[in-house]
Enzyme design. Structure first.
Site, PDB file in Angstrom:
ATOM      1  N   TYR A 281       0.825  -1.231  -0.121  1.00  0.00           N
ATOM      2  CA  TYR A 281      -0.044  -0.013  -0.136  1.00  0.00           C
ATOM      3  C   TYR A 281       1.077   1.198  -0.096  1.00  0.00           C
ATOM      4  O   TYR A 281       1.749   1.417   0.715  1.00  0.00           O
ATOM      5  CB  TYR A 281      -1.102   0.098   1.289  1.00  0.00           C
ATOM      6  CG  TYR A 281      -1.843   1.103   1.192  1.00  0.00           C
ATOM      7  CD1 TYR A 281      -3.317   0.903   0.512  1.00  0.00           C
ATOM      8  CD2 TYR A 281      -1.580   2.612   1.487  1.00  0.00           C
ATOM      9  CE1 TYR A 281      -4.064   2.183   0.331  1.00  0.00           C
ATOM     10  CE2 TYR A 281      -2.656   3.539   1.310  1.00  0.00           C
ATOM     11  CZ  TYR A 281      -3.854   3.352   0.756  1.00  0.00           C
ATOM     12  OH  TYR A 281      -4.489   4.409   0.699  1.00  0.00           O
TER      13      TYR A 281
ATOM     14  N   GLN B 219     -10.644   0.141   0.715  1.00  0.00           N
ATOM     15  CA  GLN B 219     -11.139  -0.596  -0.377  1.00  0.00           C
ATOM     16  C   GLN B 219      -9.962  -1.333  -1.235  1.00  0.00           C
ATOM     17  O   GLN B 219     -10.119  -2.299  -1.583  1.00  0.00           O
ATOM     18  CB  GLN B 219     -12.022   0.166  -1.478  1.00  0.00           C
ATOM     19  CG  GLN B 219     -10.978   1.468  -1.892  1.00  0.00           C
ATOM     20  CD  GLN B 219     -11.177   2.845  -1.092  1.00  0.00           C
ATOM     21  OE1 GLN B 219     -11.714   2.690   0.019  1.00  0.00           O
ATOM     22  NE2 GLN B 219     -11.442   4.078  -1.583  1.00  0.00           N
TER      23      GLN B 219
ATOM     24  N   SER C 140       6.407   9.031  13.818  1.00  0.00           N
ATOM     25  CA  SER C 140       7.864   8.877  13.710  1.00  0.00           C
ATOM     26  C   SER C 140       8.431   9.459  15.079  1.00  0.00           C
ATOM     27  O   SER C 140       8.080  10.347  15.742  1.00  0.00           O
ATOM     28  CB  SER C 140       8.467   9.616  12.584  1.00  0.00           C
ATOM     29  OG  SER C 140       9.567   9.054  12.323  1.00  0.00           O
TER      30      SER C 140
ATOM     31  N   GLN D  23      12.757  14.615  11.955  1.00  0.00           N
ATOM     32  CA  GLN D  23      11.710  13.898  12.343  1.00  0.00           C
ATOM     33  C   GLN D  23      10.418  14.730  12.484  1.00  0.00           C
ATOM     34  O   GLN D  23       9.470  14.204  12.424  1.00  0.00           O
ATOM     35  CB  GLN D  23      11.919  12.802  13.616  1.00  0.00           C
ATOM     36  CG  GLN D  23      12.898  11.943  13.283  1.00  0.00           C
ATOM     37  CD  GLN D  23      12.632  11.063  12.021  1.00  0.00           C
ATOM     38  OE1 GLN D  23      11.596  10.312  12.042  1.00  0.00           O
ATOM     39  NE2 GLN D  23      13.319  11.124  11.231  1.00  0.00           N
TER      40      GLN D  23
ATOM     41  N   HIS E 270      14.230   5.661  15.930  1.00  0.00           N
ATOM     42  CA  HIS E 270      15.639   5.941  15.240  1.00  0.00           C
ATOM     43  C   HIS E 270      16.499   6.422  16.580  1.00  0.00           C
ATOM     44  O   HIS E 270      16.028   7.318  17.442  1.00  0.00           O
ATOM     45  CB  HIS E 270      15.457   7.122  14.356  1.00  0.00           C
ATOM     46  CG  HIS E 270      14.739   6.908  13.448  1.00  0.00           C
ATOM     47  ND1 HIS E 270      13.288   7.543  13.103  1.00  0.00           N
ATOM     48  CD2 HIS E 270      14.650   6.282  12.104  1.00  0.00           C
ATOM     49  CE1 HIS E 270      12.904   7.135  12.099  1.00  0.00           C
ATOM     50  NE2 HIS E 270      13.628   6.361  11.319  1.00  0.00           N
TER      51      HIS E 270
ATOM     52  N   ASP F  19      16.933   7.168   5.927  1.00  0.00           N
ATOM     53  CA  ASP F  19      15.601   7.390   5.305  1.00  0.00           C
ATOM     54  C   ASP F  19      15.595   6.995   3.652  1.00  0.00           C
ATOM     55  O   ASP F  19      14.769   6.686   2.951  1.00  0.00           O
ATOM     56  CB  ASP F  19      14.959   8.624   5.340  1.00  0.00           C
ATOM     57  CG  ASP F  19      14.227   8.613   6.837  1.00  0.00           C
ATOM     58  OD1 ASP F  19      14.096   7.686   7.602  1.00  0.00           O
ATOM     59  OD2 ASP F  19      14.156   9.933   7.245  1.00  0.00           O
TER      60      ASP F  19
ATOM     61  N   GLU G 290      -0.559 -36.315  28.673  1.00  0.00           N
ATOM     62  CA  GLU G 290      -1.542 -35.219  28.372  1.00  0.00           C
ATOM     63  C   GLU G 290      -2.925 -35.705  27.872  1.00  0.00           C
ATOM     64  O   GLU G 290      -3.630 -35.264  27.339  1.00  0.00           O
ATOM     65  CB  GLU G 290      -0.999 -34.527  27.171  1.00  0.00           C
ATOM     66  CG  GLU G 290       0.695 -33.889  27.736  1.00  0.00           C
ATOM     67  CD  GLU G 290       1.031 -32.809  26.558  1.00  0.00           C
ATOM     68  OE1 GLU G 290       0.572 -32.897  25.477  1.00  0.00           O
ATOM     69  OE2 GLU G 290       1.816 -32.087  26.900  1.00  0.00           O
TER      70      GLU G 290
END
Lengths: 436, 436
Positions: free
Chosen positions: A130, A191, A237, A259, A328, A361, A415
């Site tokens: 995504y 969706q 972050s 950040q 970080h 990054d 058992e």
């Protein structure tokens, strides 16, 4: 004003404990809306995906247009400046090189009983990544998610990205192309997650979904977890910088801001053994904030959630760092390796003043998808392991079964699992018949 | 009657697809009750835990009695028969030997730019293992959860086990002792999970919670996930046996029953290229069911969810196996290694007719906590990795930053993250000043 804390003050412990538990994010409760969207996509497939795209992204892709064509991708990629293309390619090469080293090895051995044991790693067959649209549409995240999947050997790797008003970030498509993504769908939100998990006429289901997203995407990932695998649900972050007075305060200030500029809920913390240095960094932050493009985001983040903590020594710094368990961690001290030995809970560590977090990054090589919200205590950043699974292997010989089977039978009986015991006993009896 | 399917029948695909998606378990919705229990334990600590134990387990431990004392543990362990103790010790040794080999290695290397990169594995500091009481109180599961944690190097390892009416299974305490568990608490249910996640006056919080449990425990683990790490939420057990006609039908029958006896929702499947052999196995199952102690559980499991699938050849068997993605896969064929190459989605594979699955439940060495409900497509069984986390490491030299910093700056600017770019630029400018 960020918080200023000093470990030798009498109320430090209570202030630090309160600081640690400050809630930085109130995610809106969108679970009901997301449940309805998932149910709709499961029931109506493409038709639902198209209608939801019309409603949320204000254009109609049509079933034929859900996937970008190769010509569309090539046309968008052609818009990217050569310098950006070269930077993406350098980043991809370095990320690939780093993650290739992560590939775990299979194992197989035969023990003293004659039993052959081991394990085998195999890739997830299909993965969906995504990619957010709009402000948080980061081509670097495409590389960070897609390259480990490709290194792991995922056969089918697809991307979904919302394209509001039918506009896409060409860098996202170029990053997907460089990383070897097979198909890019112009679909976003819950969706997209539903389509990846359950499949539609056009979008085949995947086994694992990774990548960042807004509250709807996060809620959808939580809901489909179990049906498919997901990566972590990332929070805002964080950066913790441990720095002594031998640093340029301005360098540390921009590191903290790198950040803070992500999100008003982001958190930047400086721990230093030198109170005057701490004040100098705070001053440098204010100065940079005067002109920073994203000062409307970085300013509130720094003032509401930032902190400068003065400690007695670096051992104390390490101890606090372990309680923070930062995403970080920058170690800007004379001997960063020695300090790193003591900072045992962190997503990623950047050693020395020449290693700003931003390198990680983009181009360092390690992944930038990392555990937030103190979860570095028990979890790791994204890696090739997220796209692999391990199958354990065991093979008994008659002699091996004779050696260890009776113990299995004993435990099965203890058992009250008779059939477990019988499955061993049936074979042991045969062996005893054959060699009386 | 289990289902009988044959791939050469015209309706096979629709019947198999329906079989794959049959829901085997309806977990009761206990989420609201669990939320209230967690809130109570967070608010009132030990007092809440004690009251809930009084209510659900019908005895009052008192704050002093929440943990078993060493004397209590020793007294309970003394009740265990020598044969059972020896079997547990053999199992523990083999599980430890297997999991020790899983320990991943740290890495560090310097690349062509002079950048030093790598990663480091460190253990979770504290882990809590939930052990069910009553019927599903399995000492083998204590070993399977606790030993990987100890091998990983977890410093503090605790167990919670409900002891209804103040009665405990001595084998559970002995297994915990053998595995090196530090403390055992006589607490169960959602209250135990809440205490492990948030801590009470007596029970210090942990970072990771693993282990099986009922619907309350599963719901509580879902709720505390994020605050702490959890292992998987396991569904009912499954076995798939691929067997040719060269097997004793009775062996295969007891292997199928060894999963069916776990739970009425368990699933046992046979795939065979020989229809007559399939019928012989089904007959053998019925015969064993006449006398099996747990026939009231195994019978419904086999009849409601069992299946015998006849295939044209072993390639077809592998293909169906990959769609099922079974938790346990037995390959009782002439060349199990060759078939294992093709069965790529499975939690654990047992190769050859001398390797009944029950060996893996107890003494084989590999873990018996494995992915269920088709999740072997994207996840793995429990391992030392579940008790470790990876920190990535990066260290730039000035030369390395000069080589790759400009690309990071370019990408930061393209993502409108100015401070990211500035944190690199500030350092590059210094280098340019120094070496004009």
């Amino acid at each position: 004003m960020p918080q200023f804390l000093t470990t030798d003050e009498s109320d430090f412990e209570s202030r630090f404990a309160a600081f640690l538990t400050t809630k930085r994010e109130d995610a809106p409760d969108v679970d009901e809306a997301v449940a309805a969207i998932i149910a709709d996509v499961r029931a109506r497939g493409d038709a639902a995906v198209i209608e939801l795209t019309e409603r949320f992204d204000r254009f109609s892709p049509g079933a034929d247009g859900l996937a970008f064509t190769q010509a569309e991708i090539d046309a968008e990629c052609a818009k990217v400046a050569q310098s950006e293309r070269a930077a993406l390619e350098l980043a991809a090469d370095r990320i690939r090189a780093y993650h290739t080293r992560q590939m775990p090895e299979d194992a197989s051995w035969t023990d003293a009983t004659g039993a052959t044991l081991g394990w085998r790693w195999t890739p997830v067959s299909a993965a969906g990544l995504y990619v957010p649209g709009g402000l948080a549409s980061y081509p670097s995240s495409v590389l960070m998610n897609a390259i480990p999947a490709k290194v792991a050997g995922v056969e089918r790797l697809v991307v979904t990205v919302p394209t509001p008003d039918n506009v896409v970030n060409p860098l996202v498509l170029l990053a997907a192309k460089i990383a070897g993504v097979d198909t890019v769908y112009r679909v976003g939100g819950a969706q997209a997650v539903a389509a990846l998990a359950y499949g539609t006429e056009t979008i085949a289901p995947v086994d694992k979904i990774t990548g960042p997203g807004n509250a709807f995407v996060a809620a959808a990932k939580r809901r489909v977890f179990g049906k498919v695998g997901i990566d972590m649900i990332a929070g805002p972050s964080e950066i913790l910088v441990i720095a002594d007075a031998e640093n340029d305060p301005d360098w540390i200030a921009v590191d903290l801001l790198s950040q803070a500029e992500h999100d008003e809920s982001a958190q930047s913390i400086l721990i230093t053994p030198d109170a005057a240095f701490g004040r100098a960094v705070a001053d440098a932050v204010e100065k940079r904030l005067e002109t920073l493009e994203r000062r409307a985001i970085a300013g509130p983040s720094w003032r509401d959630f930032g902190a400068v903590i003065t400690v007695g020594d670096l051992d104390e710094a390490a101890e606090l760092s372990n309680r923070i368990a930062p995403e970080h961690l920058e170690l800007c001290v004379a001997d960063p390796e020695a300090l790193a030995e003591k900072t045992i809970h962190a997503g990623a560590i950047f050693l020395g003043g020449w290693t700003p977090e931003a390198i990680g990054d983009y181009v360092g090589g390690p992944n930038h998808v990392l555990p937030t919200a103190r979860s570095a205590r028990f979890s790791s950043g994204l890696s090739v392991m997220d796209f692999l699974k391990r199958t354990t292997l065991a093979s008994m010989t008659p002699a091996a079964l004779k050696a260890i089977g009776p113990a299995a039978e004993t435990l099965a009986i203890s058992e009250s699992l008779e059939a477990h015991g019988l499955s061993v006993r049936a074979r042991l009896d045969r062996l005893n018949e054959e060699t009386p």
